[in-house]
Every structure is written in structure tokens, then in C-alpha cells.
Design an enzyme around this catalytic site. Structure first.
Site, PDB file in Angstrom:
ATOM      1  N   GLY A 220       2.143  10.422   0.133  1.00 23.87           N
ATOM      2  CA  GLY A 220       2.337  10.167  -1.286  1.00 23.87           C
ATOM      3  C   GLY A 220       1.583   8.947  -1.768  1.00 23.87           C
ATOM      4  N   THR A 532       5.537   8.892  -8.919  1.00 23.86           N
ATOM      5  CA  THR A 532       4.478   9.906  -8.868  1.00 23.86           C
ATOM      6  C   THR A 532       3.810   9.981  -7.504  1.00 23.86           C
ATOM      7  OG1 THR A 532       2.910   8.300  -9.738  1.00 23.86           O
ATOM      8  CG2 THR A 532       3.980   9.743 -11.320  1.00 23.86           C
ATOM      9  N   CYS A 533       3.857   8.889  -6.750  1.00 22.21           N
ATOM     10  CA  CYS A 533       3.168   8.912  -5.457  1.00 22.21           C
ATOM     11  C   CYS A 533       3.801   9.919  -4.505  1.00 22.21           C
ATOM     12  CB  CYS A 533       3.172   7.517  -4.830  1.00 22.21           C
ATOM     13  SG  CYS A 533       4.813   6.869  -4.494  1.00 22.21           S
ATOM     14  N   VAL A 534       5.098  10.211  -4.680  1.00 18.94           N
ATOM     15  CA  VAL A 534       5.766  11.188  -3.814  1.00 18.94           C
ATOM     16  C   VAL A 534       6.284  12.372  -4.619  1.00 18.94           C
ATOM     17  CG1 VAL A 534       6.379   9.636  -1.933  1.00 18.94           C
ATOM     18  CG2 VAL A 534       7.868   9.770  -3.934  1.00 18.94           C
TER      19      VAL A 534
END
Length: 565
Positions: A220, A532-534
Site C-alpha cells: 500500500g 488511500t495507500c491501503v
């Protein structure tokens, strides 16, 4: 030519080109992948043999030259030339034989490379992903999982000591990235990797205060790093890329000229080491952008950018756009005003000589906002002395299109394609036309399939499914609300959580990391937030559909910043 015309502006039915009745599609995809694997093995074996032969030839030639350095007779020179000619002929025969053998063991690959459009797009996407998977296995000693690959490197080098080679090997694939300059940090630390950027990378973000952000990179953080870096460098403020009237982007054709003008203003001597260093640095930036986009394609990470079709046509051409054929239709996509001018000239019923045009073009070389500076350039040798007439106007139009689409942006485009080709084999990209490539890099623009998204969503906290597989009441309300939303709002939700408004090409099962929802407490006054990264939505435990709908719509429509905790 018909297919290319249809790809540019659709005039035939969607499945017109498909020949699926001639192929058993359940067998075709694995057969193509198997052929690709056999061909790669043969290529590697052939390259090794060829390199060995060349090394032997070079060694023997050097010994011979040293032995006869004092007096080289014409007889010995002739003999050496015959040996060189025989060696070249032998190598050409080997190459020709290997190419015939490759074609023999890869008949389905030949169909894919010469007539890819006879297969459905989804089948070609599956083939592309399988080719990438094979490449990962080949490069990573059979380990496609990043953690397994890292563990294998440690095992190979016998541990994780301070001076162990495993530590330095993995350190090259790790980076500390500053939030305020993601792209610059990435280029500083990953440039030397080259093709090694294909391997798994580990990212640690450094915040504005110089502190490391907490987080484990399970894929992520890498996704966030790539999307943030590209967002930073592809933004209009950077002026590395330009946008057409449809907001589709392409490398700025004037960036190289603008840099040279700026260097002259700074009194940097043209041709000096400093001059060359600045221009080389600019091209390195374009090359690294190509690598980063290639990394996204390689890892299946979608990015929310739309690229101009004429630029996408060049992606399959590696570091050379010599095969790309510039035309008036592509010019329209770049510059509508210039296109209309060329169209007027083409259809003008009077004497074209009245316009007083010649075979030159005016290139703007100054930056936006600066005083306009232009340079007059010949389209052909002595173009300033050749007037445009009714007889040669079509030739003039073709040269204008060629200059704008190929000649002017050649250096920056070549650098970008060199970087892209470092990560993704251009041959793989030849399976797709420009519209399909856009879907490959940015996702599917068709309507969001809520059922597919729901099937491929995982839950955390109190929302985890129990033994009875019953969803939490808030989760049931959530899916009822999402199903009731128009597609535009569903896309806003998807972008809010994953940073891109489009679904993966083969469905949400391909989304990495998975779309996930975690409970965010019982305070119903709070808005949903995201990581948002994951691809994580943090959803408070709302008790009514109305509250959930109002809070969700407010969050996704307000363009609020993502919670990157």
C-alpha cells in the site's frame, strides 16, 4: 490501416475484429504464456552462446594483432578479413535460425504480435499480467511474493549481519521519501537501480518535520509513493507535460527548448559541461518518469491520468519513435487550432501561394507567462526558400504534422520511452491500441459493478464477518447506499478510497491492496475517512441509512484530503 482508423474513431461494432470462434480461449491464454516462456529461455541461451562466441573472437583477434603488430602484411589482413566475414555470416545464420525456431515454437505468439486485435481485450490483459508474472519469477529466482523474495536473498547470503551482502542488496531497494519532494527523493535514491526497479521496493515516508511516518509497506505504501510521485511531476505547474483541450497529457514538446533559453539567460556557455549537465538532467527526469509509469504497469497499480492517444501510440516503440507515423488526425489531438489551420489550407479553393507560406515553422521556445520567444525552423533543407503552393501543400501539411508530433518532442519522448521500456517490454504493449493502453494504465471507465466490489471487499475491527458470515448492520446500510448512488458518485467514492475513479480491468479481485472497510468508532457526527495507500475506508458505525448517505456524500464530494494515518 482500417483497424488503426477504427481504433482512433470507432465506426465498427465492438467485436468486429474478434476471431474467437477460431480459438479455444480457455486453452489459448496458457498456450501463449507457455510459448513466451520457451522463447525467453531460448533467447537467453542464444544470447549467452553469442556473447561467448564474440568474446572468443575478440580474444583471438587481439592476440593475432599483438603478435603481428610490427608488420601486418596484406596477406594476413586479407585472412583476418575473411575470418571476420565468416564469423559475421555464421552469426547471421545463427540469428536467422533462432528467429525461425522462435516462430516455430510460438505460432500463437506470432498471432498475438501481428494481429492482437483478433483476441478480446480482456484476454490480452490476462496474457499481459501472465507475462509480467513470468518475468517476476525469472528475475526473483521463482519468488513472486515480495516478502518471500527478500527472505530468499537473506538465505542466499546466510543471514542479516551488519556486513552481510543481503543488507546492502535490500538497502538498494529501500528509500526514505520526503513528503514535500516525493519525485526528487525517489530519483535520488532509485535512479541507479535501473531495471532493478522491477523488484519489490520498501518505502518510508518522512514528514514535513523530518520524522519517519509509522507504517509497514505491504504494497500500500508503495502504491501511495508511486501515485504521489507521478502526481507531483505530471502536474501543470511542473511544465514537464502539457494537456490538450480534453485534458489528456503528453510530454511538453517545448521543454527542451525552454531549458536552453533559461540557460542562456543565466549566461551558461552553450556546449559547456554545465550546459550539457543541465540538459542531461532534464532528460533523466523524463526517463525516470517513464520508469515510474512502467513500475505502475508492472505492479498493476492504476494511476488517475489520461494520456493523449498520439503519445500512447509510441509506448510500444521502446526508445525510438521512428516507426510512429505522424498524421493530421493526431495533430488534431495535440493542437486543435493548428489542425483547423491545416484543414483550411488543405481544402482552400483559391491559390495557396496567396498565404505567403514557406516550408518553415515557428516554434515557441519561452515558458508560459514569459515574453513570447520563437525560433523559425526549416521543415526541409532550404525550406525558407520553398513556397507552399497548391501542388505541394499536402507535403507541407505532412511535414508540419511530423515536426509537431515527432521532431520537436523527439528527445524528451525518447527519454521517456527508454525509461518505460526498462521496466515493461515494449513487445507486450504492442498487444494494445491507444485506447486500450489508457485502460491498462488507468483502469476501466465502464460503470462500477457494486456486486463485484462487495464480493472483493475485506473488513476490519467490528466489521469483520462472524462465523455466521452475516454483515454488520452498518455494512449492510453502506452497500444499500452505494447501490442507490449514480455511477458518478460511485466513482467519487472509489477515488476517495483508492485514489483512482476507475475499476481494475479484470474486476476488483485484481485490486491490490484489496478494497477494505474498518469501523471508525461510534461517533455518528464524524465523516468517513480513508487511507488511500491501503485502499481503506474508515467508516463510523452509523445507525441510519440517511445519516450514512449524507456523511458519505459530503466526504466524497468535498474533495477533502485523505487521512493518511
Amino acid at each position: 490501416m482500417l483497424y488503426e482508423r477504427d481504433a482512433r474513431r470507432k465506426f465498427l461494432p465492438t467485436d468486429h475484429w474478434h476471431m474467437t470462434s477460431f480459438f479455444d480461449m480457455t486453452q489459448f491464454v496458457p498456450a501463449v504464456v507457455s510459448e513466451e516462456q520457451r522463447q525467453q529461455d531460448l533467447r537467453h541461451a542464444g544470447n549467452a552462446d553469442q556473447n561467448e562466441d564474440v568474446d572468443m573472437y575478440e580474444d583471438s583477434s587481439e592476440d593475432e594483432l599483438e603478435e603481428h603488430s610490427s608488420s601486418v602484411s596484406s596477406r594476413m589482413f586479407a585472412r583476418s578479413s575473411r575470418y571476420a566475414l565468416m564469423d559475421r555470416l555464421r552469426q547471421q545464420k545463427q540469428t536467422s535460425y533462432r528467429e525461425r525456431l522462435l516462430a516455430t515454437i510460438g505460432p500463437k505468439l506470432e498471432i498475438l504480435r501481428n494481429m492482437p486485435y483478433v483476441l478480446p481485450f480482456e484476454a490480452r490483459v490476462r496474457i499481459f499480467r501472465e507475462f509480467v508474472h513470468l518475468d517476476k519469477l525469472r528475475r526473483r529466482d521463482g519468488f513472486s511474493d515480495p516478502d518471500a523474495w527478500r527472505a530468499n536473498i537473506i538465505n542466499i547470503h546466510g543471514g542479516w549481519g551488519e556486513s552481510n551482502p543481503a543488507r546492502s542488496a535490500l538497502a538498494r531497494h529501500s528509500a526514505q521519501i520526503r513528503r514535500d519532494s516525493v519525485f526528487e527523493s525517489a530519483m535520488d535514491q532509485f535512479w541507479e537501480l535501473g531495471e532493478g526497479l522491477k523488484e519489490p521496493i520498501q518505502i518510508t515516508f518522512i514528514d514535513d518535520f523530518g520524522n519517519e511516518e509509522a507504517g509497514i509497506d505491504g504494497g500500500g505504501v508503495t502504491k501511495e509513493f508511486l501515485t504521489c510521485a507521478l502526481l507531483q511531476v505530471l502536474s501543470p505547474d511542473e511544465e514537464m507535460f502539457e494537456a490538450n483541450s480534453e485534458n489528456a497529457i503528453y510530454p511538453s514538446p517545448t521543454k527542451f527548448d525552454q531549458t536552453r533559453v533559461a540557460l542562456r539567460k543565466q549566461a551558461v556557455a552553450e556546449g559547456s559541461a554545465e550546459w550539457d549537465e543541465h540538459l542531461a538532467s532534464l532528460l533523466k527526469r523524463y526517463e525516470f518518469i517513464g520508469r515510474m509509469i512502467g513500475k505502475c504497469l508492472y505492479e498493476g497499480i492504476l494511476i488517475d491520468f489520461v494520456f493523449a492517444g498520439f503519445f500512447l501510440l509510441k509506448w510500444a516503440l521502446s526508445a525510438s519513435d521512428a516507426v510512429y507515423r505522424a498524421n493530421l488526425n493526431d495533430l488534431r489531438e495535440m493542437d486543435e487550432e493548428l489542425y483547423q489551420g491545416m484543414l483550411l489550407l488543405k481544402n482552400y479553393s483559391g491559390d495557396v501561394a496567396d498565404f505567403g507560406a514557406d516550408f518553415t515553422v515557428e516554434d515557441r521556445v519561452s515558458r508560459r507567462g514569459d515574453r513570447v520567444l520563437t525560433e523559425t525552423r526549416n521543415l526541409i533543407p532550404n525550406g525558407d526558400k520553398i513556397p507552399v503552393t497548391n501542388e505541394n501543400r499536402l507535403l507541407y501539411i505532412s511535414y508540419v504534422a511530423r515536426h509537431r508530433l515527432m521532431v520537436q518532442p523527439h528527445l524528451v519522448t525518447k527519454a521517456f520511452l527508454r525509461g518505460l521500456g526498462t521496466i515493461v517490454d515494449p513487445v507486450w504493449l504492442r498487444m494494445f491500441n491507444q485506447n486500450e493502453l489508457q485502460r491498462l494504465v488507468g483502469g476501466d471507465s465502464s460503470e462500477i459493478d457494486v456486486n463485484d466490489l462487495r464480493r472483493n471487499t475485506i473488513y476490519g475491527g467490528l466489521y469483520v464477518l462472524g462465523d455466521d458470515c452475516e454483515e454488520h448492520p452498518t455494512i449492510k446500510l453502506f452497500w444499500d447506499v452505494v447501490r442507490s448512488l449514480p455511477d458518478d458518485d460511485r466513482r467519487l467514492l472509489l477515488k476517495y478510497v483508492t485514489s483512482t475513479p476507475r475499476a481494475p480491468l479484470l474486476g476488483f479481485a485484481q485490486l491490490n491492496p484489496k478494497f477494505s472497510i474498518r469501523d471508525a468508532g461510534s461517533d455518528e457526527a464524524r465523516l468517513p475517512s480513508t487511507s488511500t495507500c491501503v485502499n481503506l475506508l474508515k467508516l463510523p458505525r452509523y445507525s441510519t441509512k440517511e445519516t450514512l448517505r449524507d456523511k458519505l456524500l459530503y466526504a466524497i464530494r468535498s474533495n477533502a484530503r485523505f487521512d493518511l494515518s
